[in-house]
Scaffold this active site. Structure first.
Site, PDB file in Angstrom:
ATOM      1  N   HIS A 126       0.818  -1.233   0.000  1.00  0.00           N
ATOM      2  CA  HIS A 126       0.000   0.000   0.000  1.00  0.00           C
ATOM      3  C   HIS A 126       0.848   1.278   0.000  1.00  0.00           C
ATOM      4  O   HIS A 126       0.320   2.360  -0.269  1.00  0.00           O
ATOM      5  CB  HIS A 126      -0.918   0.052   1.223  1.00  0.00           C
ATOM      6  CG  HIS A 126      -1.945  -1.023   1.272  1.00  0.00           C
ATOM      7  ND1 HIS A 126      -2.816  -1.279   0.228  1.00  0.00           N
ATOM      8  CD2 HIS A 126      -2.254  -1.938   2.232  1.00  0.00           C
ATOM      9  CE1 HIS A 126      -3.610  -2.286   0.546  1.00  0.00           C
ATOM     10  NE2 HIS A 126      -3.292  -2.711   1.752  1.00  0.00           N
ATOM     11  N   ASP A 163      -2.764 -10.756  -1.982  1.00  0.00           N
ATOM     12  CA  ASP A 163      -3.295 -10.188  -0.739  1.00  0.00           C
ATOM     13  C   ASP A 163      -4.747  -9.771  -0.980  1.00  0.00           C
ATOM     14  O   ASP A 163      -5.114  -9.382  -2.094  1.00  0.00           O
ATOM     15  CB  ASP A 163      -2.451  -8.963  -0.348  1.00  0.00           C
ATOM     16  CG  ASP A 163      -2.795  -8.414   1.029  1.00  0.00           C
ATOM     17  OD1 ASP A 163      -2.063  -8.711   1.975  1.00  0.00           O
ATOM     18  OD2 ASP A 163      -3.798  -7.674   1.137  1.00  0.00           O
ATOM     19  N   HIS A 165      -6.279  -7.234  -0.086  1.00  0.00           N
ATOM     20  CA  HIS A 165      -6.412  -5.801  -0.372  1.00  0.00           C
ATOM     21  C   HIS A 165      -5.678  -5.469  -1.674  1.00  0.00           C
ATOM     22  O   HIS A 165      -4.621  -6.029  -1.953  1.00  0.00           O
ATOM     23  CB  HIS A 165      -5.823  -4.976   0.778  1.00  0.00           C
ATOM     24  CG  HIS A 165      -6.434  -5.300   2.110  1.00  0.00           C
ATOM     25  ND1 HIS A 165      -5.848  -6.173   3.004  1.00  0.00           N
ATOM     26  CD2 HIS A 165      -7.591  -4.880   2.671  1.00  0.00           C
ATOM     27  CE1 HIS A 165      -6.623  -6.268   4.083  1.00  0.00           C
ATOM     28  NE2 HIS A 165      -7.692  -5.503   3.908  1.00  0.00           N
ATOM     29  N   ASP A 243      -4.473 -12.699   3.870  1.00  0.00           N
ATOM     30  CA  ASP A 243      -5.675 -12.210   4.542  1.00  0.00           C
ATOM     31  C   ASP A 243      -6.960 -12.463   3.753  1.00  0.00           C
ATOM     32  O   ASP A 243      -8.038 -12.048   4.179  1.00  0.00           O
ATOM     33  CB  ASP A 243      -5.538 -10.724   4.903  1.00  0.00           C
ATOM     34  CG  ASP A 243      -4.863  -9.906   3.825  1.00  0.00           C
ATOM     35  OD1 ASP A 243      -4.690 -10.422   2.701  1.00  0.00           O
ATOM     36  OD2 ASP A 243      -4.504  -8.741   4.100  1.00  0.00           O
TER      37      ASP A 243
HETATM   38 ZN   LIG Z   1      -3.962  -7.127   3.053  1.00  0.00          ZN
END
Ligand SMILES: [Zn+2]
Length: 308
Positions: A126, A163, A165, A243
């Site tokens: 991120h 991931d 996200h 995740d």
């Molecule tokens: Zn994540």
């Protein structure tokens, strides 16, 4: 050395606070699972060096690097954004997490390892050129990609990000670089919210809340893997977040360890087809401590089955 496990004790000393999900216990759980699972015979442990300023500056603005160094507290914690916190040990941890991927790229590009996994924290996908975001300080995977392009003469590097996200930071760093292809599966709409570009060089795969193995594998089988294969990468980077696991508290996708094993086998096949097997994976998310180690072990078993 066939398989390198690149890690460092400094990565345990990033301590964002007792209630923060990105805890040192995550890395402890990963390292314990790898030691207990017999993977220590295959995966040779290597100390992660600190990333140099030059290596970090390939993807980050100089004023951001200065700000991070200034923000490192001598005691207590300092917040870089709503979710991203620095403790006294964070600067060294972040530097090792970025340096691990750089070193892993050196190991596979020189033939000293076929596969490498960076067991590090904080995560990186991120982080943007000028901002920390979402537990991430430096863009670890992106720094590895930039290092391969700048120091090893590689012309095509692919990134697979599974991931849960979206890997918004990594994606934003290579928007004008045709040498980089990123395939990215993520829950949507979800963190990080906001639009993202439909563009050449970026292959987004949207998972709905409640999606599981069937949708995840279909997206990768029909979209992500063919795009990666067609790109013929000379090096494959993996942003390995766990995740999307059914037990993970931070999202709503329903994978298990067998899905990580499946995708990793597919990614390794692509690396073997065009990149002489060269594959570097780095830990991103994964917050359920009692399933994280098993998921990483499944990933490494598939990643390390080198030279079939
Ligand atoms: Zn994540």
């Amino acid at each position: 050395m066939k398989c390198a496990l690149v890690t460092h004790a400094d990565c345990l000393e990033h301590q964002p606070g007792p209630r923060h999900p990105e805890s040192r216990a995550r890395l402890e759980a990963v390292l314990e699972a790898l030691a207990a699972g017999g993977l220590a015979r295959t995966w040779q442990r290597v100390d992660a060096p600190r990333a140099s300023r030059e290596q970090l500056a390939r993807v980050h603005h100089a004023d951001y690097l200065d700000a991070v160094e200034r923000a490192a507290p001598s005691s207590g914690v300092h917040a870089l954004d709503a979710d991203t916190v620095m403790s006294p040990g964070s600067l060294a941890a972040a530097s090792r997490a970025a340096g691990a991927v750089v070193h892993a790229v050196d190991l596979v590009m020189s033939g000293r390892a076929t596969a490498a996994f960076c067991a590090t924290r904080p995560p990186g996908h991120h982080a943007r050129a000028g901002d920390a975001m979402g537990f991430c300080i430096y863009g670890n995977a992106a720094i590895g990609v930039a290092h391969a392009l700048a120091s090893h003469g590689v012309e095509r590097v692919a990134i697979a990000d599974f991931d849960v996200h979206r890997g918004n930071g990594t994606e934003s760093m290579f928007r004008r670089d045709a040498r980089v292809l990123m395939a990215d599966s993520f829950q949507h709409p979800y963190y990080p919210l906001g639009d993202f570009p439909e563009r050449a060089g970026y292959v987004p795969m949207r998972l709905a809340a409640g999606d599981g193995a069937e949708a995840f594998r279909r997206h990768w089988r029909d979209t992500g893997l063919p795009a990666l294969r067609a790109f013929r990468p000379q090096l494959l980077l993996v942003s390995a977040g766990f995740d999307a696991h059914v037990e993970d508290p931070l999202a709503d996708v329903r994978l298990d360890a067998s899905d990580y094993r499946w995708l990793t086998h597919e990614l390794r096949d692509i690396a073997e087809a065009s990149a002489q097997g060269r594959i570097v994976s780095t830990l991103e998310g994964g917050y359920r401590l009692d399933t994280l180690g098993g998921a990483v072990a499944a990933h490494l078993m598939a990643l390390g089955d080198c030279g079939r």
